[in-house]
Write an enzyme that holds these catalytic residues in place. Sequence first.
Site, short mmCIF file in Angstrom:
data_model
loop_
_atom_site.label_atom_id
_atom_site.label_comp_id
_atom_site.label_asym_id
_atom_site.label_seq_id
_atom_site.Cartn_x
_atom_site.Cartn_y
_atom_site.Cartn_z
N GLY A 92 45.64 47.31 55.62
CA GLY A 92 44.98 46.55 54.58
C GLY A 92 45.78 46.61 53.30
N GLY A 95 44.65 45.09 50.17
CA GLY A 95 43.90 44.70 48.98
C GLY A 95 44.08 45.74 47.89
N GLY A 113 44.27 49.34 49.42
CA GLY A 113 45.44 49.55 50.29
C GLY A 113 46.75 49.45 49.54
N HIS A 139 24.44 38.65 46.70
CA HIS A 139 24.76 38.33 45.30
C HIS A 139 23.90 37.16 44.82
CE1 HIS A 139 27.00 37.36 41.73
NE2 HIS A 139 27.77 38.39 41.91
N ARG A 178 22.10 43.15 40.78
CA ARG A 178 22.16 42.05 41.74
C ARG A 178 21.00 42.02 42.72
NH1 ARG A 178 28.72 42.33 42.79
NH2 ARG A 178 29.23 41.43 40.76
N GLU A 234 36.14 49.14 49.87
CA GLU A 234 34.90 48.64 50.48
C GLU A 234 34.73 49.16 51.91
OE1 GLU A 234 34.42 44.39 50.21
OE2 GLU A 234 32.45 44.42 51.14
N LEU A 279 36.12 46.57 42.04
CA LEU A 279 37.53 46.64 41.67
C LEU A 279 37.85 48.04 41.19
CD1 LEU A 279 37.96 43.24 39.78
CD2 LEU A 279 38.18 43.73 42.20
#
Lengths: 662, 258
Positions: free
Chosen positions: A44, A46, A49, A270, A334, A450, A466
């Site tokens: 990964g 992102g 990663g 969301h 949320r 995540e 983030l």
Amino acid sequence: MASSSKLNAKIPEGTLENKWTKYRSTVHLVNPANKRSLEVLVVGSGLAGASAAASLAEMGYKVKVFCFQDSPRRAHSIAAQGGINAAKNYQNDGDSVYRLFYDTIKGGDYRAREANVHRLAEVSSSIIDQCVAQGVPFAREYGGLLSNRSFGGTQVQRTFYAAGQTGQQLLLGAYSALQRQVGMGAVKLCARHEMLDVVVIDGKARGIIARDLITGKLERHFGHAVVLATGGYGNVFFLSTNAMGSNVTAAWKAHKKGAFFGNPCFTQIHPTCIPVSGDHQSKLTLMSESLRNDGRIWVPKKAGDTRKPNEIPEEERDYYLERRYPAFGNLVPRDVASRAAKERCDAGFGVGASKLAVYLDFAANMMRYGTIEASKQNLHNPSQEKIKELGRDVVKEKYGNLFDMYKQITGEDPYELPMRIYPAVHYTMGGLWVDYNLMTNVEGMYALGEANFSDHGANRLGASALMQGLADGYFVLPYTIGEYLSEEIRTKAISTDHEAFVKAEAEVNERLTKMLNIKGTKSVDFFHKALGKIMWDKCGMARSEEGLKWAISEIRKIREEFWKDVRVPGTADEFNPELEKAGRVADFIELGELMCVDALTRNESCGGHFREEFQTEEGEALRDDENYSFVSAWEMKEVGNWELHKEELKYENIKIAARSYK
Amino acid sequence: MSGSGEKTLNLTLKVWRQKNAKAAGNLETHQLSGISTDMSFLEMFDVLNEKLITDGKEPIAFDHDCREGICGMCSMYINGRPHGPKQGVTTCQLHMRSFNDGETIVVEPWRSAAFPVVKDLAVDRSAFDRIISSGGFVSVNTGNAKDANNILIPKDDADDAFNAAACIGCGACVAACKNGSAMLFVSAKVSQLALLPQGKVEAKGRVLNMVGQMDEEGFGACTNTGACEAECPKGISLENIARMNREYLSSSLTYVKK
């Protein structure tokens, strides 16, 4: 309640404030010469990663990075819009590490680990420093300082942002750090590769089997440690805000090789997404939570009102979040905002053709901004038109790309008409169970971002994904992995001819061949859509015992039918996106069942998990701290059969209370 | 349900089919009916692929991921234009309401010597990653940074850097250019970092290395036609190319590699 003997969270001793500092200063180290012979596989690319891979390579480890996309820069972190939290207190509004910690625990409805969350809050500040040093162009004020905004579930301004493209800018920062290491030869990049199994030797993760998606060839890769930073599993619902390729496969293979799955039913719906427009819909698009800073949410007071929004006078509008939650108003977390939207729509107050939408209206704040601008520019007695024009420019600067996207998708202009929005699946708080070191219960196998369950409890606050991804990758794993690798310096690289590699590859090959040979009548998407509908209806925003039991039996039928009747065209030795999808959907089907099993076991409502049987008279979630203050860690015995292990959650620093945003 | 009012279209699609990088390719014709104007262009492809699978044929391979215009993975050359007829959108954000009933749509992959075809409409853009590896970064290891607000950056510079950094690396600029030049992509990264104090330290070596790598990858030269800017889905400005040329010229005169 005591934790299961199979779970040791390894939370360091000491006071909450000192745990991480002390741990970091006493954790075992690996000397630079030894680092050069230790190999780490990162799956990964992102935020978690890429930041982990870059940092590990900078430290001297040999790193390989795998991603299924054509470039590491495509990972879905790129789509995060609103921002990233950090306890900088630049706005002098009373923020602190403790407050960020407290907000996150409370936002997670008291289902996250204190020690992990406190560490997250502690390192949050360094993330912003690191990103700015890399050249991430955050929004700034005229004095040259960084700008902040608010997000749901907080009363301070601690969110850093780059227009509505914060995820993109942060990921490109991490990607540039990663590519720098690739250029130096410290990281070997394997793009268009998909991990299809983990290789476990003598109880330790020692490598992976990956498929080269262009040639179809299966490859064996050895690593002293395996790091999974493979994102969330929201696509189990078919329709979600996740990218089309986002999947659970890597985490699921790890689960099947012994890693426990934590809190699988904790899903974030969301509140502000563009509503579904028809059966052709392939994915849903988020409208950033940051819009709730300036957008007011409302529905008509009269059920079934067919007037256009602009024709409905102020006194006939129900600003239901402001009405129900005066303290936080439109900035409630949320889960609360999503449920409130569902409640209004279910009661017949929804808008738009499907009646499954509410308005997000910017008109009032556009005029407010316009008035401020006019005053700044020394305009006396400006016309309403001029004020609107000036206000529009301010809103455009803050959210321009989001407004453009909305217009592209719906064909409506949100500068003129309120947006129509509805909740959609967005994030999964659940994931692989990890200890304080971010290691799963399989030694040498880590889960970041995540992909793990660790920091957000039952509901994640906005702008915290983030933060967690980068915290894990830049500032946590690089330290904690030393604890394990310092014991591995005598382990020579294991040959990929080892029987465990041979066996794992043969199993992967067998599964691919099996899927191709079914040659049934229904496409992979057919099964994915069927699964998604069941999950959304019965394991989505509201769950019940009856519904979940029904869902489990239906999902089992889908699984059986999939393995009898799926049609996967093409072959295994070529670029074959349908084959990739088939493997992912097969895993989603197994995961969907576990999510329902988990939701059925948790006889309470908390965060994103809302069981209809457990609610207050006012329709708020009703937690059961006495019996359910634990992390569910599921061990797979075989497909469709799991054993539950419980990790007790101890709150030593925060007083557990009913969560109120009123 | 959308405000645009749903309509349906009948379309003729001519799509590039190519088994792999080495095989010869050809345009294949498909008829589609009942395509909703609310669909995205890629959802139209989903419908077509579903049909092909049902008919026992091989679906069309194409790259896509986020479907919200930010990952840069989708890459279709539609009726002779990268990402199709609408300005400022990626293929995934192009909606069928931009087309007319009865229209014939020709869809091809990006065409450039530096982007070989992988299969059908998917191409290999790893050259872009190698260009970034050659210098598209600030050399700062994790943990080295000082407090973020110690670096003051004028808002206009920050905004300009952000606008350059908005590039999604899709490669439309290369596909649009008759020379197959990657100047817009490279200059966006060079500009972002040259505009910021953090990037200035390495600015000279960066531009020389990145341009060198760009040439090595087989991208063409820039002749200032501006096609890249016109087709860029993120509105990356030609000013970036001018800035890079300036940076390149001054660096090649003053930079001494030690």
